[in-house]
Motif scaffolding. Structure first.
Motif, PDB file in Angstrom:
ATOM      1  N   ILE A  49      57.341  13.832 -34.822  1.00 27.18           N
ATOM      2  CA  ILE A  49      56.236  13.482 -33.926  1.00 27.18           C
ATOM      3  C   ILE A  49      54.949  13.296 -34.723  1.00 27.18           C
ATOM      4  N   GLY A  98      62.294  17.679 -35.046  1.00 26.99           N
ATOM      5  CA  GLY A  98      61.559  16.722 -34.214  1.00 26.99           C
ATOM      6  C   GLY A  98      60.059  16.908 -34.290  1.00 26.99           C
ATOM      7  N   MET A 125      54.955   9.980 -36.439  1.00 27.34           N
ATOM      8  CA  MET A 125      54.676   8.902 -35.489  1.00 27.34           C
ATOM      9  C   MET A 125      53.176   8.743 -35.271  1.00 27.34           C
ATOM     10  N   TYR A 126      52.461   9.854 -35.220  1.00 21.28           N
ATOM     11  CA  TYR A 126      51.018   9.752 -35.016  1.00 21.28           C
ATOM     12  C   TYR A 126      50.307   9.286 -36.287  1.00 21.28           C
ATOM     13  N   ALA A 179      58.587  19.887 -28.027  1.00 24.11           N
ATOM     14  CA  ALA A 179      59.649  19.870 -29.043  1.00 24.11           C
ATOM     15  C   ALA A 179      59.926  21.275 -29.563  1.00 24.11           C
ATOM     16  N   MET A 225      49.389  14.592 -28.058  1.00 23.93           N
ATOM     17  CA  MET A 225      50.151  14.996 -29.247  1.00 23.93           C
ATOM     18  C   MET A 225      50.489  16.489 -29.199  1.00 23.93           C
ATOM     19  N   GLN A 261      53.295  17.087 -26.760  1.00 23.48           N
ATOM     20  CA  GLN A 261      54.593  16.660 -27.285  1.00 23.48           C
ATOM     21  C   GLN A 261      55.118  17.644 -28.338  1.00 23.48           C
ATOM     22  N   LEU A 262      54.220  18.108 -29.210  1.00 19.25           N
ATOM     23  CA  LEU A 262      54.655  19.101 -30.203  1.00 19.25           C
ATOM     24  C   LEU A 262      55.104  20.395 -29.537  1.00 19.25           C
TER      25      LEU A 262
END
Length: 693
Positions: free
Chosen positions: A18, A14, A21-22, A68, A61, A64-65
């Motif tokens: 991510i 994941g 996605m960025y 995950a 970001m 989120q990283l």
């Protein structure tokens, strides 16, 4: 730190997702134009984005990283190693197999009980030391023939110490797999449960296929040096030839002295030099007559003494060897054979008859001074029908006759007929089930031996007397069987059978050799109400152990799963009440008996109302033969259950038992879950403040 499951690493994919996605995030370019506000909105919605843009540092970001990465790490079930006793439920599996009685340390290698501690003593000490700081529940499982929970989840230190100190060796075949399965069942559902197995590593079963529900480890007890010589086989044939097999099952060369004894009297010895793994056969010819022979290892630096003795019996069944001295009495000889005795008849005229047929002239009865040859087998009972010749009262014949029970019938030339022929029968094992009111016994003699008790009288004169004379049982008939009609009476075979049973002192013979705890078939006498196993020689006798109650029929029924059982509780089965027309068998000894648990020579003795002389059977109890071997270099391997199995690649987590790690696990799943929750709340706050761009 350790990892419980590497399968959670898959979730780490994941993180690049991510980032992608960025990379493809739509980027709007701010371009001020002189236009109306509505025109500006239309331009913002239709402005082309720029893919594969350069990543810029954004707080959202990074959060989120981090979320995950922490989630993937949590799914791998990480844990920290912690010293035992730091908390949680601890299940201790204590190996009490026969090999745990072996001595270890500086004082080992001798028969002196005070020389060094045993592996069992070392195990007790280490268990108490390792659990001294434990602040959770403690469970102790005794790993023997039948795994038992000696202490269940206790936090009472006094009760725990008493349970540990109460551990004793179990010489039967150990149920290793059942003990590990029981520990796993106890650990299942317990919070932070751990299993520790204390053992010397001398396992006869593989346990790597058993799934366990909690972390499990093994702690080795005992050293690497093991000295042991074992008597593996021993027997004596009818000719007095004793043969034994002695083996060195240890790791060091040994000098052993093998000694043969019969009824406690030394009969020979031999010195052996044995290398590790070597087996030697020893033979002793011309062993003297004895009821029980013993082959022992003496003066050997032996750590494990339970296998140093073996016993043998000259006969394996309950048959009695009877020597009949008679000039011919067909009824008596047939009745003796019907009683189960092996009869050898020595004709008083000089010949020995194995089948009771024929006679030779010119023997002892006719004045011939030639002494007949001794019988091949040593008799248990001597029956003298008539007068015993003087030539048989001394020498080898005298010693042979003095070593057996004696039954004399008649024997004088001056019998007299009693005036009163009324027969009085006293209670005695010889007269059990008899009335003797009908037969005519004939004239009576006056030569009753002193010290015998009258059990049958005719008028006021003794007809049959019984007792002990010169240390042997003696039965005296004061009449000649040929002068009356007793042999023709239906009670005569019963009388002879009772006489043989009582005279031989209930000598049922040997039951052979059995492993501790194994099932043994024992003939039960009619009227027996109780029985015990009484140690006579060997480990149990030398330890001062008392008699062991025999298993009863009700015990056997309770141990099984018969339909006639009912239970007041799950641990106390109660046999159902028999029907009104069924006999109550409660307390009666069972014919199928478990052999005593401690090695040695045992006598099975029965008792009951009116049962003064029931047969006594001898049994040689041996420890589990597999416990004599040297311990394996590697400790036992345990299976991986749900807690230890890996989902990725089929590889299991490292086995701490093989590595000798003595620590417990503290899982990090809950702290990581809390960290993920904090990250998600922070991310939500950043998003609401509009700092995502």
């Amino acid at each position: 730190m350790g990892i419980g499951s590497w399968a959670g690493l898959w979730f780490a994919l994941g993180i690049p997702a991510i980032l992608i996605m960025y990379l493809f995030k739509r980027k709007f370019i701010d371009t001020p134009v002189p236009s109306h506000l509505l025109w500006r909105r239309v331009l913002e919605n239709t402005e082309a984005n720029r893919p594969w843009q350069k990543l810029r540092s954004r707080l959202l970001m990074w959060l989120q990283l981090l979320a995950a990465a922490v989630l993937a790490f949590a799914l791998m079930r990480p844990f920290l190693w912690a010293e035992a006793g730091s908390g949680g439920h601890l299940i201790v599996v204590a190996d009490v197999s026969a090999s745990m009685s072996a001595r270890t340390g500086p004082g080992s290698g001798g028969k002196d009980p005070s020389g060094g501690e045993t592996r069992l003593d070392e195990m007790k000490r280490r268990i108490l030391e390792d659990t001294r700081q434990s602040d959770g529940g403690l469970t102790l499982i005794r790993m023997g023939a039948h795994p038992q929970v000696a202490a269940s989840g206790t936090e009472d230190r006094g009760a725990w110490e008493r349970a540990v100190e109460g551990l004793a060796p179990d010489y039967a075949r150990t149920s290793y797999r059942e003990a590990v399965s029981l520990a796993s069942a106890v650990a299942e559902g317990q919070e932070d449960a751990r299993i520790i197995v204390y053992t010397d590593g001398q396992w006869s079963e593989k346990t790597d296929g058993i799934p366990v529900s909690a972390p499990i480890e093994a702690r080795r007890v005992g050293g690497t040096v093991y000295r042991n010589a074992s008597v593996e086989q021993f027997g004596v044939d009818g000719g007095g030839r004793a043969v034994g097999v002695v083996a060195n099952t240890g790791t060091e060369p040994l000098e052993a002295v093998v000694e043969l004894s019969g009824d406690g009297r030394p009969q020979g010895s031999e010195s052996l030099s044995l290398q590790p793994g070597e087996r030697r056969t020893v033979t002793f010819d011309g062993a003297g007559a004895a009821e029980v022979y013993r082959l022992s290892l003496k003066g050997t630096p032996d750590d494990y003494a339970a296998d140093d003795d073996a016993f043998a019996f000259p006969q394996s069944g309950g048959a009695v060897k009877a020597l009949l001295l008679s000039d011919g009495n067909l009824f008596l000889e047939k009745a003796l054979r019907l009683s189960g005795a092996e009869v050898t008849r020595l004709d008083l005229n000089g010949s020995v008859q194995g089948g009771g047929e024929g006679r030779s002239e010119g023997g002892l009865a006719n004045g011939n001074s030639a002494v007949p040859p001794l019988p091949e087998a040593r008799p248990d009972l001597v029956v003298v029908d008539g007068r015993l010749p003087d030539d048989l009262r001394s020498g080898e014949w005298g010693r042979l006759l003095n070593g057996a029970a004696l039954w004399t019938i008649g024997g004088t030339d001056d019998p007299r007929q009693p005036a009163d022929r009324r027969v009085t029968v006293s209670a005695h094992p010889v007269t059990r089930y008899l009335s003797l009111t009908e037969p005519y016994l004939g004239p009576l003699t006056e030569g009753r031996p002193a010290g015998l008790e009258n059990i049958v009288t005719v008028g006021q004169r003794p007809a049959i007397a019984a007792g002990t004379e010169n240390g042997r049982r003696t039965l005296w008939f004061g009449f000649n069987l040929q002068n009356g009609d007793l042999p023709l009476n239906s009670e005569f075979p019963v009388l002879v059978s009772n006489a043989v049973t009582w005279l031989t002192g209930g000598r049922g013979g040997g039951l052979g050799r059995a492993e501790a705890g194994a099932a043994v078939e024992v003939p039960i006498a009619a009227g027996a109400e109780s029985a015990v196993w009484r140690p006579l020689q060997g480990t149990a006798f030398e330890a001062g152990d008392g008699a062991i109650p025999a298993e009863t029929i009700s015990d056997s029924a309770a141990a099984g799963s018969s339909p006639g059982e009912k239970s007041d509780s799950k641990n106390d089965p109660v046999p159902a009440r028999p029907a009104d027309n069924s006999p109550d068998l409660t307390g009666i000894p069972s014919s199928s008996q478990p052999a005593p648990n401690v090695p040695g020579l045992y006598a099975f003795e029965q008792a009951g109302t009116g049962l003064d002389d029931a047969p006594v059977y001898l049994l040689d109890v041996r420890p589990d033969a597999s416990e004599s071997a040297a311990p394996a270099e590697e400790g036992p391997a345990f299976g991986k259950g749900a807690e230890n199995e890996a989902q990725a690649g089929g590889e299991a987590a490292p086995d701490r038992a093989a590595a000798g790690d003595s620590r417990g696990r503290l899982p990090l799943t809950l702290p990581l879950a809390a960290l993920i929750a904090v990250i998600m709340l922070t991310e939500w706050g950043v998003y609401r403040r509009g700092r995502s761009i």
